[in-house]
Design an enzyme around this catalytic site. Structure first.
Site, PDB file in Angstrom:
ATOM      1  N   ASP A  15      76.170  29.946  98.098  1.00  0.00           N
ATOM      2  CA  ASP A  15      76.151  31.039  99.181  1.00  0.00           C
ATOM      3  C   ASP A  15      77.312  31.098 100.046  1.00  0.00           C
ATOM      4  O   ASP A  15      77.630  31.809 100.756  1.00  0.00           O
ATOM      5  CB  ASP A  15      74.771  30.777  99.903  1.00  0.00           C
ATOM      6  CG  ASP A  15      74.787  29.236 100.777  1.00  0.00           C
ATOM      7  OD1 ASP A  15      75.667  28.607 100.479  1.00  0.00           O
ATOM      8  OD2 ASP A  15      74.235  29.292 101.559  1.00  0.00           O
ATOM      9  N   THR A  42      73.424  22.877  99.961  1.00  0.00           N
ATOM     10  CA  THR A  42      72.999  23.772 100.951  1.00  0.00           C
ATOM     11  C   THR A  42      72.951  25.216 100.802  1.00  0.00           C
ATOM     12  O   THR A  42      73.657  25.761 100.071  1.00  0.00           O
ATOM     13  CB  THR A  42      74.406  23.500 101.990  1.00  0.00           C
ATOM     14  OG1 THR A  42      74.673  22.313 102.329  1.00  0.00           O
ATOM     15  CG2 THR A  42      73.938  24.367 103.418  1.00  0.00           C
ATOM     16  N   ASP A  47      74.410  24.250  94.355  1.00  0.00           N
ATOM     17  CA  ASP A  47      74.876  23.877  95.489  1.00  0.00           C
ATOM     18  C   ASP A  47      73.730  23.658  96.398  1.00  0.00           C
ATOM     19  O   ASP A  47      72.861  24.362  96.530  1.00  0.00           O
ATOM     20  CB  ASP A  47      75.590  25.186  96.192  1.00  0.00           C
ATOM     21  CG  ASP A  47      76.302  24.627  97.404  1.00  0.00           C
ATOM     22  OD1 ASP A  47      77.026  23.613  97.605  1.00  0.00           O
ATOM     23  OD2 ASP A  47      76.388  25.487  98.372  1.00  0.00           O
TER      24      ASP A  47
END
Length: 808
Positions: free
Chosen positions: A564, A323, A321
Site C-alpha cells: 500500500d 504494514t 508487506d
C-alpha cells in the site's frame, strides 16, 4: 534545509511564462476560476480518457466482428439460400451467443466503471488560494498541483516549491535512484513521490504529456496477454487452416464423385464444416472472465486487467508487506522510554515529539501515532526538515525552541541509527520480539542536509508503538498454506518485530526472521535460495523488494506482491500480479493489476478462488469443444476418402452440439472449482480432446458404415443418418459425463437432462420431422447403442491411460 514558513520559488528562465514575484503569487493562490474557465474554453484540459473498461462500441465490435462469426455468417447465408431453415439453426445459436457475450461484458463494464470512480486518483490543486481535490480530468494547463509521499505525478510540469521533494522516475527512465527536485526542475507524468513534498505547475496536459497513456492504461479493462487466451487463439488458428481443405474436399466429393445436387452437396459440406468451429469456447471464456469481474466487484475488488484473475490463480508465492496488509494502518504509542544518563526529561521529550509530529504535513502511520499521542508545543518553530524515506529508514527535523535554543532531531529505526554494539540494542530486540515497533528519537550532531547526518547521533528515547493486527489475517494465511501458496512477509521494519507479528498470525517459518541487509545481494542464486527457505524478511529497501521478486521469478515462481506504500511500487510493477490496497498511495494503485478497495487482505482468497474457477472450468469446457472439432475433422476425412455422402445435416450437429456441449458447457464454466491452476493449457486440453474425438468419430463412422450395409433403397440415407446420430450423441454424452466429474447432484442432473432432451426429440413426431431423425426398426438402433457402449469403455481406458502417460 528549507524553512517551511518560506516558499522556495523557481528562477526565471528564457522563454518561461512566469518568473520571480509572479511565480510566488501563483504558488500561493493557484489559478482563479476565470483563468480555469478560459483554459477549459481553449481545450487546455487534461482530457486523457482514464477509462476503466472498453467502450460499448468496442465491446460490440469485439463480440460481433470475429473471424469465426464471419465464417459462420457466410455459411448461414448459404443455407438460407439453399434451405431449409432447420439446417440454419447454427446461425441463430451464434446470434444468441454473441448477444450473451455482449450483455455479460456490458455488466462487467458497469461494475468496473463504478468501482473505478471509487479508486480514482484525485490530485490536490490550488485555486483561488484554496487547495482542493479534483478529478484528474479537470486539471488544466498552469494549474498548481501539490505533491506528497506516494502521490503520482499526473501531468508534466515544473517544480514551484519543494520541501525535500524526492521523485522516483524509474518507471519512465529505468533509473533506480530517486531524484531530489529543486524549483525549476521538470517533473514527468508517470513518476511518483518517494519522500518530501512540494508543488508544481502543469506545463503539459492531456495527450501532450510525457507518458500520458500510463494513467489510462493502468486503470483500463484490458484483454492483455494470458496463457488461457493465447492458448485458445493458437487452437483457433489451427482449426481455421484445417477448415479450408476439408471444405474443398467435401464439396468436390459430393458434387463430382457422388453427383449429388448442388443444394444437397452444400448442406452436407456445411454440416461437415460448422462443427469444427469451437465458436462457443471464445464466448464462454469472455463470459467466465466477465462474471468473475462482477463477482469480485461485489466484494469491492477492482480488477484493472482481466487476466489478473487468471494470473493470481497461478501464483505459488505471495509476497506480503506487513504494514497495511497483516496489520492495520494505525498504531498506538504504548510507551516512551528515556535513554542515557537522564539528561532528557520526559516532559521535554514529549515536547520534541509533539513538535516533530507537527513538522510533517503528511505523516506516515508511525509518525501519526506520535501526533495522536503528543500535542504540538507552543512557540516551537521548525527551521528545517528531512522527509522520511524508506531507503533511509528515518526522518529529521530542526527547531528553534522558545528560549532561542536550536536543536536537530532524528526519528527512525534504532538498528540503523545506532552502532552495532550499542547497549540499548538488546532491549530493543526484546521489544521487537514481542511484536512491538520501536523508534529511536536521537539528537543530531550534524546539519540535516549533511550526507552522513545519522552518524554519531545522541540517543534520547525509545518510542514503543503497538501495532494493530488484522483480525482476518490468520484465516487468509491459513488459506494460502492449504492451497500450496507460499507466503513471504517482506517489510522495511525490524526483522525480529516482523517475525513476531507474523508468528502471532500463525505464519509457518516466522520464528526464523531474516535481516535483508545480510542477504547475498551480489549472488542472485544464493538470494533466491535464501528467499525460498525463509518466510519473514525485515529491513528491506524498496530496491531490495524489487530484487527479491526478480530472484523468486528466476526460480520459476509465479509471484504476487501486495502493498500500500510508495516503497512497494517497484516490486508491484515487476511482480507477475500486483495487489494494492484502496487506501494505499496513488502510485501503488496505478501500477497494480488488482486493487482491494475495501483494504481487506481477506479478499485475496476470493480472487484466487475466482481465478481457479475460471481456469479450471474453461479447461473442462475446452476439452468438450475440441473433442467435437476432432471428431468433425475425422468424419470429414473418412467420408472424403471413402467417397460416401457425409452422414449428417447441419441441423443434426446443431442439436448434438447444443445438448452435449452448448448448454452443459455454460453451466460447467460458471460452476465452483477449487482446482489449482496449472500451466500448459493447450497441452492439457489436447491430450484428452484428441483421443476422445478419435474414439467418438470412429464409433459414429462405424455405425454409419453398418447402417449403409443394413439399409437400402431411395430413403435409406435418413435411416443411416439417424442411426449414426444416435451413436454420436451417446458417445459425446459420455464424454460430457467424464468431464462433469467429480459428480454432484446438479452435475448428474445436467447429464441426465441432456439425455432426456435427445429422447424427447426421438419420441415427438413433429420434432422427428423438424430434425429429420427417425430410427427405423430395432436392429440398427440397438447396434448403435452397443457401439456407443464399446466407445464409452474405450473412452474410460483412454482417459486413464492419458492421465498416467502424459501427466501435466
Amino acid at each position: 534545509m528549507t524553512d517551511p514558513a518560506q516558499t522556495e520559488v523557481e528562477q526565471p528562465e528564457p522563454g518561461g511564462r512566469r518568473a520571480g514575484e509572479a511565480d510566488l503569487e501563483v504558488a500561493r493562490r493557484g489559478l482563479t476560476a476565470a483563468e480555469v474557465a478560459e483554459r477549459v474554453a481553449r481545450g487546455e484540459v487534461n482530457d486523457v480518457p482514464a477509462r476503466s473498461s472498453r467502450s460499448t462500441a468496442d465491446i460490440v465490435r469485439g463480440n460481433v466482428f470475429t473471424r469465426f462469426n464471419a465464417i459462420i455468417g457466410v455459411l448461414f447465408v448459404i443455407i438460407l439460400i439453399v434451405g431449409p431453415i432447420q439446417d440454419g439453426l447454427f446461425g441463430f445459436v451464434i446470434i444468441a451467443n454473441t448477444g450473451i457475450g455482449i450483455l455479460q461484458e456490458l455488466r462487467a463494464k458497469q461494475t468496473l466503471d463504478s468501482l473505478a470512480l471509487i479508486g480514482e486518483a484525485r490530485p490536490t490543486v490550488r485555486r483561488d488560494g484554496t487547495a482542493a481535490e479534483i478529478p484528474t480530468s479537470e486539471v488544466v494547463l498552469d494549474d498548481v498541483i501539490e505533491l506528497g509521499p506516494g502521490d503520482k505525478v499526473i501531468v508534466d510540469g515544473e517544480v514551484l516549491e519543494t520541501d525535500g521533494l524526492e521523485i522516483d522516475e524509474s518507471l519512465l527512465t529505468g533509473e533506480a535512484d530517486p531524484v531530489l527536485k529543486k524549483p525549476g526542475d521538470p517533473v514527468m507524468s508517470g513518476s511518483f513521490v518517494v519522500a518530501g513534498g512540494g508543488a508544481f505547475t502543469a506545463t503539459k496536459v492531456g495527450r501532450a504529456a510525457y507518458a500520458a497513456q500510463l494513467a489510462e492504461e493502468a486503470s483500463r479493462f484490458t484483454l492483455v496477454h494470458s496463457e488461457l487466451r493465447s492458448g485458445i487463439s493458437q487452437i483457433l488458428k489451427y482449426v481455421t487452416w484445417m477448415m479450408i481443405p476439408t471444405a474443398l474436399g467435401l464439396i468436390c466429393s459430393h458434387l463430382l464423385t457422388l453427383g449429388l445436387p448442388v443444394d444437397a452437396a452444400v448442406r452436407r459440406m456445411v454440416a461437415g464444416i460448422v462443427p469444427m468451429i469451437p465458436e462457443g469456447l471464445v464466448l464462454l471464456t469472455s463470459v467466465a472472465f466477465a462474471i468473475g469481474v462482477i463477482r469480485l466487484g461485489r466484494r469491492q475488488c477492482l480488477v484493472q486487467e482481466l487476466p489478473a484473475i487468471e494470473g493470481l490463480a497461478r501464483v505459488d508465492v505471495v509476497c506480503l508487506d506487513k504494514t497495511g496488509t497483516l496489520t492495520e494502518g494505525g498504531m498506538d504509542v504504548s510507551e516512551l522510554r528515556p535513554l542515557g544518563d537522564g539528561a532528557h526529561e520526559p516532559a521535554r521529550l514529549r515536547q520534541v515529539l509533539g513538535a516533530f509530529g507537527a513538522s510533517d504535513p503528511r505523516p506516515n502511520a508511525s509518525l501519526q501515532a506520535v501526533v495522536d499521542a503528543y500535542p504540538a508545543p507552543d512557540s516551537w518553530r521548525c527551521t528545517g526538515t528531512l522527509p522520511f524515506s524508506s531507503a533511509r529508514k528515518y526522518s529529521g527535523a530542526a527547531f528553534e525552541e522558545p528560549g532561542g535554543q536550536r536543536s536537530s532531531w532524528l526519528l527512525g529505526a534504532p538498528d540503523v541509527l545506532l552502532p552495532g554494539d550499542d547497549p540499548a540494542l538488546p532491549e530493543i530486540d526484546r521489544l521487537n520480539a514481542q511484536g512491538l515497533r520501536v523508534l529511536l528519537l536521537a539528537g543530531a550532531t550534524r546539519p540535516l542536509d549533511h550526507p552522513d547526518v545519522a552518524h554519531e547521533v545522541r540517543p534520547a528515547a525509545l518510542v514503543v508503538l503497538e501495532q494493530r493486527l488484522r483480525p482476518d489475517a490468520p484465516e487468509t494465511l491459513r488459506y494460502f498454506a492449504e492451497q500450496g501458496v507460499q507466503a513471504k512477509v517482506i517489510s522495511g521494519d525490524n526483522a525480529v518485530s516482523v517475525g513476531a507479528v507474523a508468528g502471532k498470525l500463525g505464519l509457518p517459518g516466522a520464528d526464523a526472521p531474516v535481516d535483508a541487509r545480510h542477504l547475498p545481494h551480489d549472488d542472485p542464486d544464493a538470494m533466491a535460495r535464501a528467499l525460498e527457505e525463509g518466510a519473514v524478511f525485515g529491513r528491506v529497501t524498496p530496491q531490495q523488494k524489487r530484487d527479491m521478486v526478480g530472484a523468486l521469478q528466476s526460480r520459476g515462481h509465479h509471484v504476487a506482491m501486495t502493498g500500500d506504500g510508495v516503497n512497494d511500487v517497484l516490486a508491484l510493477k515487476d511482480a507477475d500480479i500486483g495487489v494494492a490496497m484502496g487506501s494505499g498511495s496513488e502510485a501503488t494503485r496505478a501500477v497494480a493489476q488488482i486493487v482491494l478497495l475495501n483494504n481487506s487482505f481477506a479478499t485475496l482468497p476470493s480472487v484466487v478462488a475466482e481465478g481457479r474457477r475460471v481456469i479450471g472450468n474453461i479447461t473442462r469446457v475446452a476439452t468438450l469443444f475440441l473433442t467435437k472439432t476432432v471428431y468433425s475433422v475425422l468424419l470429414a476425412i473418412l467420408v472424403a476418402v471413402c467417397q460416401i455422402p457425409y452422414p449428417y445435416l447441419p441441423r443434426h450437429l446443431t442439436l448434438l452440439s447444443t445438448l452435449t456441449i452448448g448448454i452443459p458447457a455454460f453451466f460447467l464454466a460458471l460452476a465452483p472449482n477449487k482446482e489449482r491452476a496449472r500451466p500448459h493449457f493447450v497441452r492439457r486440453v489436447m491430450r484428452y480432446a484428441i483421443p476422445s474425438g478419435l474414439i467418438t468419430g470412429l464409433a459414429a463412422f462405424t455405425t454409419y458404415l453398418l447402417a449403409r450395409a443394413y439399409y437400402s433403397g431411395p430413403d435409406a440415407l435418413p435411416a443411416q443418418t439417424s442411426a449414426a446420430t444416435l451413436t454420436l450423441f451417446l458417445t459425446a454424452l459420455y464424454v460430457l459425463a467424464i468431464i462433469a466429474r467429480p459428480y454432484t447432484w446438479w452435475r448428474i442432473g445436467l447429464v441426465l437432462l441432456m439425455g432426456l432432451g435427445f429422447l424427447t426429440v426421438l419420441a415427438t413426431p413433429w420434432l422427428q420431422t423438424f430434425f429429420a431423425l427417425r430410427l427405423v426398426g430395432t436392429t440398427m438402433p440397438w447396434t448403435a447403442v452397443a457401439i456407443a457402449a464399446v466407445a464409452a469403455l474405450l473412452l474410460e481406458v483412454a482417459w486413464r491411460w492419458v492421465g498416467k502417460r502424459f501427466p501435466v
